[in-house]
Design an enzyme around this catalytic site. Structure first.
Site, PDB file in Angstrom:
ATOM      1  CG  ASN A 104      -1.827   1.249   1.234  1.00 47.19           C
ATOM      2  OD1 ASN A 104      -2.469   1.559   0.250  1.00 47.19           O
ATOM      3  ND2 ASN A 104      -1.859   1.958   2.362  1.00 47.19           N
ATOM      4  CG  HIS A 106      -0.392   6.184   4.685  1.00 47.02           C
ATOM      5  ND1 HIS A 106      -1.763   6.241   4.837  1.00 47.02           N
ATOM      6  CD2 HIS A 106       0.134   7.005   5.630  1.00 47.02           C
ATOM      7  CE1 HIS A 106      -2.043   7.077   5.831  1.00 47.02           C
ATOM      8  NE2 HIS A 106      -0.924   7.538   6.337  1.00 47.02           N
TER       9      HIS A 106
HETATM   10  C1  GRF Z   1      -2.905   9.457  -3.047  1.00 52.01           C
HETATM   11  O1  GRF Z   1      -2.698  10.585  -2.234  1.00 52.01           O
HETATM   12  C2  GRF Z   1      -2.429   8.223  -2.317  1.00 52.01           C
HETATM   13  O2  GRF Z   1      -1.412   8.508  -1.383  1.00 52.01           O
HETATM   14  C3  GRF Z   1      -3.640   7.759  -1.604  1.00 52.01           C
HETATM   15  O3  GRF Z   1      -4.689   7.982  -2.528  1.00 52.01           O
HETATM   16  C4  GRF Z   1      -4.411   9.226  -3.217  1.00 52.01           C
HETATM   17  C5  GRF Z   1      -4.869   9.170  -4.665  1.00 52.01           C
HETATM   18  O4  GRF Z   1      -4.075   8.223  -5.340  1.00 52.01           O
HETATM   19  N1  GRF Z   1      -3.512   6.386  -1.205  1.00 52.01           N
HETATM   20  P1  GRF Z   1      -4.314   7.871  -6.924  1.00 52.01           P
HETATM   21  O5  GRF Z   1      -4.140   9.154  -7.712  1.00 52.01           O
HETATM   22  O6  GRF Z   1      -5.731   7.340  -7.068  1.00 52.01           O
HETATM   23  O7  GRF Z   1      -3.244   6.867  -7.233  1.00 52.01           O
END
Ligand code: GRF
Length: 193
Positions: A104, A106
């Protein structure tokens, strides 16, 4: 190594992982799965030629949702599961069935700020830096072994949105770097400055 990527939204991290595999990272994007049919990342995955699946969580008990996701992942012969903007928390039973195989990303320097609103919390605390972490998923939220971290400075003028944008840019570098290390059997953790 076959990689399943789970998303709930725009999938910008998913795109970077798929592009890295297309550019030589020794792994195959087997599937992009979302719990949200409207997730913008699904169209991006299809445009990149990656099979997609939707398993809705709406109105379904968590164990039933998890069991269906599990079945879809096993039918795709996934070896590694990358959660990328995936906004569901799996049951301990699901996680136990994929021990050590789920990553994951984060948006904080874990163990600081598990959970939500990480950027606002870092700014509020007056931290000098923020960042992102790729970790193994365990039964405890945002608490598994760290496989990589990337740090960014927090500017006095930062808002949660401006910090989030800076961190996201580093997420897009970190996640492919960690997946490449996993694919090559290299020990972590990876640190990007
Ligand atoms: C990101 O900030 C990530 O850290 C969190 O979800 C957000 C959107 O990610 N887990 P993405 O553009 O959908 O990959």
């Amino acid at each position: 190594m076959r990689v399943a990527i789970l998303i709930s939204g725009g999938g910008s991290n998913m795109v970077k992982l798929v592009e890295a595999m297309a550019a030589g990272l020794p792994a195959t994007p087997a599937l992009v799965l979302s719990n949200v049919a409207e997730a913008g990342g699904l169209a991006k995955a299809a445009a990149l030629g990656v099979p997609t699946e939707v398993v809705s969580h709406r109105g379904r008990p968590r164990p039933e949702f998890d069991a269906e996701v599990d079945a879809v992942l096993r039918s795709a012969n996934a070896d590694v599961i990358c959660l990328a903007g995936f906004m569901r928390i799996f049951t301990p039973d699901f996680v136990a069935g994929w021990a050590g195989q789920i990553l994951n990303i984060h948006p904080s320097l874990l163990p600081k700020y598990p959970g939500l609103n990480t950027h606002a919390r870092a700014i509020e605390a007056g931290d000098a830096e923020a960042g992102c972490t790729v970790h193994e998923v365990t039964a405890d939220l945002d608490a598994g072994p760290i496989r990589g971290q990337a740090r960014v400075p927090i500017h006095p003028s930062d808002t949660p949105a401006s910090l989030a944008a800076r961190v996201l840019t580093m997420e897009h570098r970190l996640y492919p770097a960690v997946l490449a290390a996993v694919a090559r059997g290299l020990p972590g953790p990876i640190t990007l400055a």
